[in-house]
Design a protein around this motif. Structure first.
Motif, short mmCIF file in Angstrom:
data_model
loop_
_atom_site.label_atom_id
_atom_site.label_comp_id
_atom_site.label_asym_id
_atom_site.label_seq_id
_atom_site.Cartn_x
_atom_site.Cartn_y
_atom_site.Cartn_z
N PRO A 1 32.54 -5.80 85.89
CA PRO A 1 33.74 -6.18 86.64
C PRO A 1 34.71 -7.07 85.86
O PRO A 1 35.81 -7.35 86.34
N ASN A 2 34.29 -7.51 84.68
CA ASN A 2 35.11 -8.50 83.95
C ASN A 2 36.38 -7.86 83.40
O ASN A 2 36.34 -6.72 82.94
N VAL A 3 37.47 -8.61 83.42
CA VAL A 3 38.76 -8.10 82.97
C VAL A 3 39.17 -8.83 81.70
O VAL A 3 39.20 -10.06 81.67
N ALA B 1 45.60 -5.26 80.78
CA ALA B 1 44.19 -5.42 81.14
C ALA B 1 43.33 -4.27 80.60
O ALA B 1 43.78 -3.13 80.51
N LYS C 1 24.89 -5.83 84.76
CA LYS C 1 25.54 -4.74 85.48
C LYS C 1 24.54 -3.97 86.34
O LYS C 1 23.35 -3.91 86.02
N VAL D 1 34.68 -12.48 85.76
CA VAL D 1 34.60 -12.29 87.22
C VAL D 1 33.15 -12.45 87.67
O VAL D 1 32.86 -13.04 88.71
N MET E 1 38.99 -3.00 81.02
CA MET E 1 37.71 -3.28 81.68
C MET E 1 36.66 -2.31 81.19
O MET E 1 36.96 -1.14 80.98
N SER F 1 37.99 -7.93 90.21
CA SER F 1 38.63 -7.23 89.07
C SER F 1 40.05 -6.81 89.47
O SER F 1 41.00 -6.98 88.70
N TYR G 1 32.22 -0.01 88.67
CA TYR G 1 31.94 -1.35 88.13
C TYR G 1 32.97 -2.37 88.63
O TYR G 1 32.72 -3.56 88.63
N LEU G 2 34.17 -1.89 88.95
CA LEU G 2 35.26 -2.80 89.31
C LEU G 2 35.07 -3.31 90.73
O LEU G 2 34.70 -2.55 91.62
N THR G 3 35.33 -4.59 90.90
CA THR G 3 35.17 -5.23 92.21
C THR G 3 36.53 -5.73 92.71
O THR G 3 37.55 -5.61 91.99
N HIS H 1 37.74 4.51 83.95
CA HIS H 1 37.18 4.18 85.26
C HIS H 1 37.43 5.31 86.26
O HIS H 1 36.59 5.56 87.14
#
Ligand code: PMV
Length: 342
Positions: free
Chosen positions: A282-284, A276, A184, A179, A278, A257, A252-254, A240
């Protein structure tokens, strides 16, 4: 005098989030991961004279100051174990993005631990190498081993180490959805501390770990891919959730994500089993059966145009040229000989 090591990142299915001892990096909980076959770190450590300062190069240029200081502290520790004050020169390069929540610190400190201990003449067992790597970055303790590895939280330096999970009966791969490959916004070290100190959800996160880990180990043993996936996805979401409860919140999640989380859930509705996970970014990463990785990648690429997807099969443990740390199967392997990287 000089040794080169190659180590691969690992992605946790039962996450490590929070330390009980900041200096020794003793975690609050045990964790379990899959080492990947992509994005290795290659690190060479060569000894210098007594009086020189350590030299730390990344891709041929001096490493940024804060990161170089962390590496220098690590080298001091290795030198002390070897009973010397000699300095070292470190040359390292990551095949993947650095500091983007794609486990570059895991592959980085696993490779550094293996190369430095060999260069300084320490003959460490895989367990002691895992303990050493842990001192650089907690998750690095698991990258000493290939395939699935479990990091036993332990209670002190001697009892906190990773080891291979020998009885896993699933053939899993991950599809990495990039993503954002940028660094970070907050380090995992700082974000963990904030979670431990301020999140009301830290205590339940810690309390549920032993049962979740036991469920995971049982699912791996039974070869129950569905259970492994479900436990992994909820474990990542709970980590999270614990961070989101911190003050100020760690997020961190956008939106990107979240869109991928929806896409992964949609794949399951169409009969392709994917789950999923994470980390501190943001990467999944999508866990799937190895045989279905290409289908999962294609389906995700169709659902999320513009995002790069990389298939990562299970990868090996750390390998070291010119030094004999060796464990059969999933452990570190020695790769001395004409073909060995120098
Ligand atoms: O080892 P560190 O400090 O990079 O922390 C890693 C934390 C997570 O990647 C989010 C979880 C894990 O267990 O790898």
């Amino acid at each position: 005098m000089s040794a080169t090591a190659i180590a691969f990142p690992n992605i946790a299915l039962i996450k490590y989030w929070g330390k009980r001892d900041e200096a020794l990096i003793i975690p609050q909980t045990s964790s379990l991961s899959l080492t990947l076959a992509v994005y290795p770190t290659t690190t060479t450590v060569s000894l210098l004279s007594e009086s020189a300062p350590h030299e730390v190069l990344q891709d041929g240029a001096p490493m940024p100051q804060a990161a170089a200081a962390k590496v220098a502290r690590f080298l001091d520790h290795v030198a002390e174990l070897a009973g010397t004050t000699r300095a070292a020169r470190v040359e390292t390069s990551n095949a993947g993005p650095t500091g983007a929540g794609l486990a570059s610190s895991a592959s980085g400190f696993a490779a550094l631990a293996a190369a430095a201990s060999a260069a300084y003449g320490l003959d460490l067992s895989p367990r002691d190498l895992s303990r050493l790597a842990r001192r650089g970055s907690g998750s690095a303790s698991r990258s000493i081993f290939g395939g699935f590895a479990v990091w036993n939280a332990g209670s002190d330096d001697l009892t906190s180490y990773a080891e291979p999970v020998d009885d896993a009966r699933i053939d899993a791969a991950m599809v990495l959805g990039i993503v954002n490959a940028g660094a970070k916004p907050i380090s995992s070290r700082d974000a963990m501390r904030r979670t431990v100190e301020t999140s009301p959800y830290n205590a339940p996160w810690v309390a549920t770990n032993p049962t979740e880990l036991a469920f995971m180990r049982d699912a791996l043993r039974r070869g129950d891919f569905t259970a492994v996936g479900e436990i992994s996805e909820r474990n990542a979401l709970r980590m999270h959730a614990a961070m989101l409860g911190a003050v100020p919140p760690v997020r961190y999640l956008t939106a990107g994500s979240m869109a991928l989380l929806d896409a992964v859930a949609e794949l399951r509705n169409t009969g392709l089993e994917a789950y999923a996970t994470m980390d501190a970014g943001p990467n999944v990463k999508t866990l799937c059966r190895s045989a279905e990785a290409a289908s999962v990648r294609d389906a995700l690429a169709a659902a999320a145009p513009g995002i790069e997807f990389v298939i990562a099969e299970a990868g090996p443990g750390v390998s070291v040229s010119d030094h004999g740390v060796s464990v059969s199967g999933q452990g570190p392997t020695a790769i001395a000989g004409p073909g060995a990287p120098r």
